[in-house]
Motif scaffolding. Structure first.
Motif, PDB file in Angstrom:
ATOM      1  N   UNK A  22      -0.907  12.064  -3.218  1.00 10.25           N
ATOM      2  CA  UNK A  22      -1.719  11.858  -4.425  1.00 10.25           C
ATOM      3  C   UNK A  22      -2.961  12.744  -4.376  1.00 10.25           C
ATOM      4  N   UNK A  30     -11.154  12.749  -9.395  1.00 14.36           N
ATOM      5  CA  UNK A  30     -11.399  11.357  -9.025  1.00 14.36           C
ATOM      6  C   UNK A  30     -10.107  10.696  -8.556  1.00 14.36           C
ATOM      7  N   UNK A  31      -8.986  11.035  -9.210  1.00 12.21           N
ATOM      8  CA  UNK A  31      -7.704  10.501  -8.747  1.00 12.21           C
ATOM      9  C   UNK A  31      -7.396  11.004  -7.343  1.00 12.21           C
ATOM     10  N   UNK A  33      -9.530  11.634  -5.156  1.00 21.62           N
ATOM     11  CA  UNK A  33     -10.374  10.866  -4.244  1.00 21.62           C
ATOM     12  C   UNK A  33      -9.738   9.508  -3.942  1.00 21.62           C
ATOM     13  N   UNK A  34      -9.095   8.900  -4.947  1.00 18.90           N
ATOM     14  CA  UNK A  34      -8.413   7.626  -4.710  1.00 18.90           C
ATOM     15  C   UNK A  34      -7.300   7.811  -3.675  1.00 18.90           C
ATOM     16  N   UNK A  37      -8.887   7.881  -0.369  1.00 19.42           N
ATOM     17  CA  UNK A  37      -9.269   6.531   0.060  1.00 19.42           C
ATOM     18  C   UNK A  37      -8.059   5.800   0.626  1.00 19.42           C
TER      19      UNK A  37
END
Lengths: 169, 326
Positions: A22, A30-31, A33-34, A37
């Motif tokens: 991903x 931002x996706x 970054x998810x 995470x």
């Protein structure tokens, strides 16, 4: 218990891999970054599996709670919109090279694991934080100090970069 | 399946139910206190003294349609309300409510709470960004600088208590304190207690530090576009976080379940409720701070004080060790 550990290992590996994919393939920063995470959380799970909850919690506290929040701040300052530069797919050459890197590293590693399988290492022992602290300030003191030098250099470098840009204007 | 896992699962379900119930009570208390402070009666139509008003509100929230803005990022938009609520339940695991009454016996309980508390800020900024709304984005930006800033003095004040107790295990920290109020950690660490309470208000976005959702400036801040239970999840998480913060303060500073005469769990609930009531009083007493004031309070006051407190604590703990233990 061993079966549970194997299932947990599989789940964490899946989380790490999906997060990584991903992070690389997402169109918006931002996706991505998810995805990062998710990967970090999977790694924290791996630490749990190695019976070192201190490392796992520190991983979550520092990387998920602080570093990712700061990354988000940086992304927000750049005003990355949906149609930004990073949303386009990378050129073919770059993709091929990335694929090559993955197959070479992955191939060597899996060849090593398959030909020289590790005999069972036993259940890892939980190290108390007291031992960890004494180790960091005692026998591993030099390594510990060197890491802080690395951080200092990174900070000085960031200041230097910002300085030059301001002078250039 | 091992019993440990079953125990954790059952406790998580119990915590989810408890959080829902506590949120209902808290909404009623908050509105009543607010009303009386502003010389209004507060809710009084639904049920005796308006006690059923929050239940009616909750049913209304659940019945509402879930709407998503056209330009929003659907994946992140629906991820944020889940990510804000689920990790909060984990924070209740190591809390010792009574003698031996906890869900998970873990040596690093304090660290577990601090680590997973970071998810709240993270999901707020994800939600704020995903809505593609300028007010939500501004709220998210404020959340970032606020949560990053206030986390540091909070950690330092918690660390000072852990130095005194010599443990990160919450049950051990409670055991080490005595029955009577003058045996509690708040007597040896009053400065750390004040720093903890102030930065806890900042971390949970409670007024006077509720800038990420300042109604008068940002409509509703980071959850502007959320409707129905999407907003409900953020709302529940806020109250759940408040209870966690008050419980940690009780465990670390106010002797946890220890107290004379009454049984342990009752003392714990009493102390937590008093602290939460204090938070509610703060909210309706102090006006919202300005953004530069918010950051100045943290970086110019809380941070140096917390560092000084930590250094002094470390010094005295070492002195005491040499003087008495040797």
């Amino acid at each position: 218990m061993e079966l549970m550990a194997k299932i947990a290992f599989g789940v964490y590996t899946l989380i790490i891999l999906c997060g990584g994919i991903l992070a690389v393939a997402a169109k918006s920063l931002v996706r991505a970054m998810v995805g990062l995470i998710a990967t970090l959380l999977g790694v924290a799970g791996m630490y749990m599996l190695l019976n070192s909850p201190f490392m796992a919690f520190m991983q979550i506290l520092i990387y998920v709670g602080a570093v990712c929040v700061l990354i988000f701040f940086a992304v927000m300052l750049t005003r990355a919109d949906a149609g930004g530069e990073e949303a386009e797919s990378a050129p073919l050459r770059q993709n091929t090279l990335a694929l090559l890197a993955v197959t070479v590293v992955g191939g060597v590693l899996s060849w090593l694991v398959l030909t020289h399988p590790v005999a069972g290492t036993g259940v890892p022992v939980e190290v108390s934080i007291e031992k960890l602290g004494l180790g960091l300030l005692g026998p591993y003191g030099l390594a510990f100090e060197l890491i802080s030098v690395v951080l200092l250099v990174a900070m000085a470098g960031a200041v230097l970069l910002a300085w030059e840009r301001r002078n250039g204007k | 399946m091992p019993t440990e896992l079953i125990r954790i699962l059952i406790s998580l379900v119990a915590f989810a139910a408890a959080v829902g119930l506590i949120a209902l009570v808290m909404v009623w208390v908050e509105r009543k206190v607010c009303g009386h402070i502003q010389r209004r009666p507060g809710p009084y139509e639904v049920g005796p003294w308006g006690l059923l008003q929050p239940l009616a509100d909750a049913l209304k929230l659940m019945g509402k349609q879930l709407v998503m803005p056209d330009q929003a990022d659907p994946f992140l938009y629906w991820l944020a309300p889940i990510l804000v609520f689920v990790p909060v339940l984990l924070l209740y695991l190591p809390l010792p409510v009574g003698d031996g009454l906890y869900a998970l016996d873990i040596n690093l309980g304090v660290l577990l709470i601090i680590a997973f508390a970071g998810f709240t800020g993270l999901s707020m900024i994800l939600g704020g960004w995903a809505q593609n709304n300028k007010y939500a984005l501004l709220g998210a930006a404020r959340t970032v600088s606020q949560s990053v800033a206030y986390e540091i003095p909070m950690l330092l004040s918690v660390l000072a208590v852990c130095f005194v107790s010599g443990s990160l295990n919450m049950a051990a920290v409670v055991k080490e304190q005595g029955t009577w109020p003058w045996n509690w950690n708040v007597m040896t660490q009053p400065l750390a207690f004040v720093i903890y309470i102030v930065s806890a208000l900042g971390e949970t976005n409670r007024a006077p530090f509720d800038l990420p959702e300042a109604e008068s400036e940002l409509t509703a801040g980071y959850h502007t576009e959320y409707s129905g239970m999407g907003f409900g999840m953020f709302f529940l998480a806020e109250y759940a976080n408040m209870i966690v913060v008050a419980s940690v303060a009780t465990v670390l500073f106010l002797g946890g379940w220890q107290g004379p005469v009454l049984p342990g769990p009752l003392w714990f609930l009493l102390k937590v409720s008093l602290l939460v009531l204090l938070f509610v009083f703060f909210r309706w007493t102090y006006p919202r701070v300005r953004f530069d004031q918010l950051l100045n309070i943290n970086w110019k006051w809380l941070m140096p004080l917390a560092v000084a407190n930590l250094a002094l604590t470390a010094f005295f703990v070492k002195v005491a060790q040499y003087a008495f233990v040797k």
